[in-house]
Design a protein around this motif. Structure first.
Motif, PDB file in Angstrom:
ATOM      1  N   TYR A 128      18.128 -28.942  60.401  1.00 17.71           N
ATOM      2  CA  TYR A 128      17.930 -30.172  60.413  1.00 17.71           C
ATOM      3  C   TYR A 128      18.526 -31.791  60.788  1.00 17.71           C
ATOM      4  N   PRO A 129      19.617 -30.862  62.124  1.00 14.66           N
ATOM      5  CA  PRO A 129      20.068 -32.850  62.762  1.00 14.66           C
ATOM      6  C   PRO A 129      18.416 -33.167  63.398  1.00 14.66           C
ATOM      7  N   LEU A 130      17.501 -32.648  63.369  1.00 12.19           N
ATOM      8  CA  LEU A 130      16.321 -33.218  64.979  1.00 12.19           C
ATOM      9  C   LEU A 130      15.437 -33.857  64.101  1.00 12.19           C
ATOM     10  N   SER A 131      16.384 -34.901  63.167  1.00 11.05           N
ATOM     11  CA  SER A 131      15.431 -36.335  63.005  1.00 11.05           C
ATOM     12  C   SER A 131      15.677 -36.492  63.787  1.00 11.05           C
ATOM     13  N   ARG A 132      17.332 -37.042  64.964  1.00 13.17           N
ATOM     14  CA  ARG A 132      17.253 -38.002  65.346  1.00 13.17           C
ATOM     15  C   ARG A 132      16.325 -37.678  66.875  1.00 13.17           C
ATOM     16  N   LEU A 133      15.663 -36.714  67.548  1.00 13.89           N
ATOM     17  CA  LEU A 133      14.788 -36.454  68.596  1.00 13.89           C
ATOM     18  C   LEU A 133      13.497 -36.277  67.759  1.00 13.89           C
ATOM     19  N   ARG A 134      13.183 -37.017  66.738  1.00 14.19           N
ATOM     20  CA  ARG A 134      12.269 -37.334  65.998  1.00 14.19           C
ATOM     21  C   ARG A 134      11.183 -35.972  66.013  1.00 14.19           C
ATOM     22  N   GLY A 135      11.631 -35.457  65.412  1.00 13.66           N
ATOM     23  CA  GLY A 135      10.748 -34.178  65.070  1.00 13.66           C
ATOM     24  C   GLY A 135       9.895 -34.306  63.928  1.00 13.66           C
ATOM     25  N   GLN A 136      10.298 -34.918  63.103  1.00 19.22           N
ATOM     26  CA  GLN A 136       9.113 -35.486  62.377  1.00 19.22           C
ATOM     27  C   GLN A 136       7.607 -35.901  62.618  1.00 19.22           C
TER      28      GLN A 136
END
Length: 814
Positions: A128-136
């Motif tokens: 869930y915290p991967l949004s900061r790494l532009r995972g989406q």
């Protein structure tokens, strides 16, 4: 009355007559909407429904159970996607210590039997915290390392930490095996500290130590699917399949193929030999599986010894599990017997025992005519030997039989190809767009072999080095190479288009010009040099730390000049010498030839590739950082190279392409039709080949101080030795002794005296000479524009130069 009472009436009611009821009129009709039915039918319907429910219950209660029951692939992440629970991800301690339930008691030999629903208790907390790494986002910098066996994890962790230290990617590591160790324990055992900036993911299912292979197979694919949703990794990196679990390798390959991801399976000794992979970014790594390399070898007559040596070096090289290059060999009309015997036994690629089928990757092309080829025929024959299936990903490595490759040549080739062709920043760089290929050889002579070539040096940027210390650096050179060079597929297709139009022009109509390349090299280099000068293309050349080692070593004891330049031999000479003796495997050392170049030989590099790469801390040098040389060896800027290319293109179109002066079309990708107008009457503007004077100099926009010279003939071994020592001293940064040069000139004769005079020119005189010749060759207007651009770039151009141009004098002087 209740429903039960109405269904089963008592005896008194059954015996009661209907005398006390009022008679109904006989002519009374029921309404049309009435659906009244007898009570007996209503009771039977309820009874049938009750029996049907009992039958369905008995059927579903005793339904057969399959060997592998349905497995729940949805992980239990919590009540809402936006909420990350803390308690439900940790299974009960007592339940974890117990074995999972099973239907039948397993035997002692059976350990992995559980096939229950799959739950990932610990994966969501790290995804869930991967949004900061532009995972989406589909295109990002995420690189995923995955391991099932803890031994494989120990091999991959050092490479993952090294890649994270270079800070070019967002590195992730996922554990997907059966082991029940915590991630902190795995990091502690492998010596991972806080300096290793890797994102860790526990992608193991519940009850993994007791899970069956089928359950683990499904869990690896399911975990990778959830990782793809939240992370979108650009590439997957795993350990060698021989050391990983079978279910893991199978699932990773299948799921990666489904998602369209590249999988890099590192060999067993990756930590020792492949640490260079940590320098590549996500864009370069994503092209790992889609990149193809073909090897093209042109074997001249009587070259069996050198050809066999080259093929042996190709077979002995390390390909680290990558796809072997396709091998194409151009054979002469007369094939030597040692070559025939060797090719009969050649198996390429080597047979893999783990693969049931074997496909040969060798193509032999045998020429039928026996007469000597012309320059055009020889060029066409080699160029048409390769055409890429996918120009963006298929490339050709052209090799000379005189070359011996290093065992790590493919490491060197793949690193530079992935870094400078497929990097994420490649589409934004002009230098990358103008890069035609990569050279594996560092030349020691200029193209026309008129003088020794000294590669450029830069100030050392290594940590702890002296600020005034110089170190070798790769460089961009507008010069083709036929000994050992990789040409990109897109540029090779464009060269096909160029050569098709170029050879269709009558040579008698082309203005005469001196050859810019020595006859020691094949004739097709002259044509590709014209294309490179017209487009401003360059090749990336290496500059090795030591002159004694190189990736591609040239041997000249068996040197043969190109067939198109080979002189007829006396009939008393043996036609099939020199050859490799198949019994002793020795080579003859006495071979005299007027075309034999005077180069110094080196030995193939056998160390790891990282020792050859520039050491500038955790910073990979980019193409704009490298020195840029013109085709005759002068260092220049990118803007000056572009201006020279535009001027050369205008002259080439007018003098060779028979185009009008106003014809300036926009070049098309992978085509060179804009340089020729012989098939385009409208672009000619009424011009024809008769309008071009054969006495007119060809392409007057030559670089400033270029003077074509014939290949130097050095008959004195002492002269060659002294010149080579001077070359080594220049690379080491040592100053030459004028007295020593004078002594060498006295011993060597006129050749050394002329070189001594040319080397004593002051820097100011050379600058004035370059400016004067540039003024005369480019022209009044173009030279003034060139001075203005140079003044803006450097701020050091003098404004006191008086420009006077005599068109008649320039023509006579040229």
């Amino acid at each position: 009355m209740s429903l039960f009472g109405r269904m089963f009436a008592d005896d008194e009611e059954l015996g009661k007559k209907d005398d006390d009821r009022k008679p109904r009129p006989t002519n009374l009709q029921l309404p049309a909407w009435s659906t009244r039915k007898p009570a007996a039918w209503r009771r039977r319907r309820i009874l049938y429904g009750f029996i049907a429910c009992i039958a369905l219950y008995i059927f579903f209660k005793n339904i057969p159970v399959p060997d592998h029951p349905p497995i729940n692939l949805r992980p239990n992440y919590g009540k809402s996607p936006g909420h990350v629970p803390t308690q439900i991800f940790k299974p009960d301690t007592e339940a974890s210590a117990q074995t999972p339930p099973h239907r039948d008691k397993p035997s002692e030999a059976e350990k992995h039997y559980f096939d229950g629903p799959i739950r990932f208790y610990k994966l969501a907390a790290s995804l869930y915290p991967l949004s900061r790494l532009r995972g989406q986002v589909q295109m990002n910098k995420n690189v995923l390392f995955a391991a099932s066996d803890l031994r494989s994890a120990s091999e991959l962790i050092p490479i993952a930490c090294e890649m994270a230290n270079w800070d070019r990617n967002d590195v992730h590591f996922a554990v997907m095996g059966r082991d029940n160790f915590e991630l902190d324990e795995i990091r502690s055992v492998n010596g991972v500290d806080d300096d290793c900036k890797v994102n860790w993911h526990d992608a193991r299912p519940d009850f993994s130590p007791w899970s069956s292979n089928y359950r683990m197979d499904v869990s690896v694919g399911a975990a990778l699917g959830h990782i793809e949703t939240f992370m979108h990794p650009q590439v997957l990196i795993t350990d060698d399949s021989s050391r990983e679990d079978g279910f893991f390798t199978k699932a990773i390959r299948a799921k990666a193929a489904e998602l369209g991801k590249s999988v890099i399976e590192l060999p067993k000794d990756a930590t020792e030999k492949m640490m260079w992979i940590a320098r590549l970014d996500s864009g370069s790594l994503a092209a790992w599986q889609t990149t193809y390399v073909d090897i093209l070898i042109h074997a001249p007559p009587r070259s069996s010894g050198s050809l066999i040596r080259l093929l042996r070096s190709i077979e002995a090289a390390d390909y680290f599990g990558h796809r072997r290059p396709h091998l194409t060999i151009e054979l002469p009309a007369e094939i030597d017997h040692p070559t025939k015997r060797y090719l009969e036994k050649l198996v390429w690629p080597p047979v893999d025992s783990s693969v049931s089928s074997h496909t040969s990757q060798v193509s032999l092309r045998h020429r039928i005519p026996r007469r000597t080829s012309t320059v055009e025929e020889a060029s066409i024959r080699l160029v048409e030997s390769f055409y890429p299936t996918r120009p963006a990903d298929s490339h050709v490595l052209v090799l000379s039989p005189q070359v011996e490759l290093s065992p790590v040549y493919f490491h060197f080739l793949m690193y530079h190809l992935l870094e400078y062709k497929y990097s994420s920043s490649a589409p934004l760089s002009t230098e990358v767009q103008n890069l035609m290929g990569l050279s594996l050889e560092l030349p020691t002579m200029h193209l026309n072999e008129s003088a020794m070539f000294s590669p450029p040096m830069i100030r050392s940027k290594s940590k702890g080095a002296d600020s005034n210390q110089e170190e070798p650096t790769p460089f961009l050179w507008q010069a083709p190479n036929s000994n050992a060079a990789l040409y990109f597929g897109e540029k090779w297709v464009e060269f096909h288009s160029f050569l098709t139009s170029r050879v269709s022009i009558d040579p008698a109509t082309v203005p005469s010009r001196p050859n810019l390349i020595s006859e020691s090299y094949p004739s097709w280099l002259e044509y590709i040099l014209e294309l490179m000068r017209a487009r401003g293309y360059t090749l990336l050349y290496p500059n090795y730390p030591s002159d004694r080692e190189s990736i591609a070593t040239l041997h000249y004891e068996l040197f043969h000049p190109p067939e198109e330049f080979m002189k007829p031999q006396p009939q008393t000479e043996t036609p099939n010498t020199p050859l490799l003796d198949p019994e002793t495997e020795t080579f003859p050392t006495d071979l005299s030839s007027s075309h034999r170049p005077k180069h110094a030989e080196s030995t193939p590099v056998k160390t790891k590739l990282t020792s050859l790469l520039p050491n500038r801390g955790f910073a990979v040098p980019e193409l704009p950082d490298f020195p840029l040389l013109s085709h005759e060896g002068n260092e220049l800027s990118s803007s000056l190279l572009s201006a020279t290319a535009r001027s050369f293109t205008a002259d080439f179109r007018r003098q060779v392409g028979i185009c009008a002066a106003t014809y300036k079309p926009k070049p098309e990708a992978m085509k060179a039709d804009d340089l020729f107008c012989n098939n385009n009457p409208e672009a000619r503007g009424g011009r024809s080949s008769a309008d071009i004077s054969s006495d007119e100099p060809f392409a007057t926009s030559m670089p400033p101080d270029y003077k074509p010279k014939p290949p130097a003939v050095m008959d004195d071994d002492a002269i060659r030795q002294s010149e080579f020592e001077a070359h080594l001293n220049r690379q080491a940064g040592k100053k030459e002794d004028p007295a020593g040069k004078k002594k060498e000139g006295e011993k060597g004769g006129t050749g050394s005296v002329e070189k001594e005079k040319s080397s004593e020119r002051s820097e100011k005189e050379e600058t004035n000479m370059k400016s004067d010749k540039e003024m005369k060759k480019v022209g009044m207007a173009e030279f003034n524009d060139f001075l203005k651009k140079a003044e803006k770039e450097t701020g050091a151009r003098t404004k006191e130069t008086k420009v006077e141009l005599d068109e008649k004098g320039v023509k006579d002087e040229d």
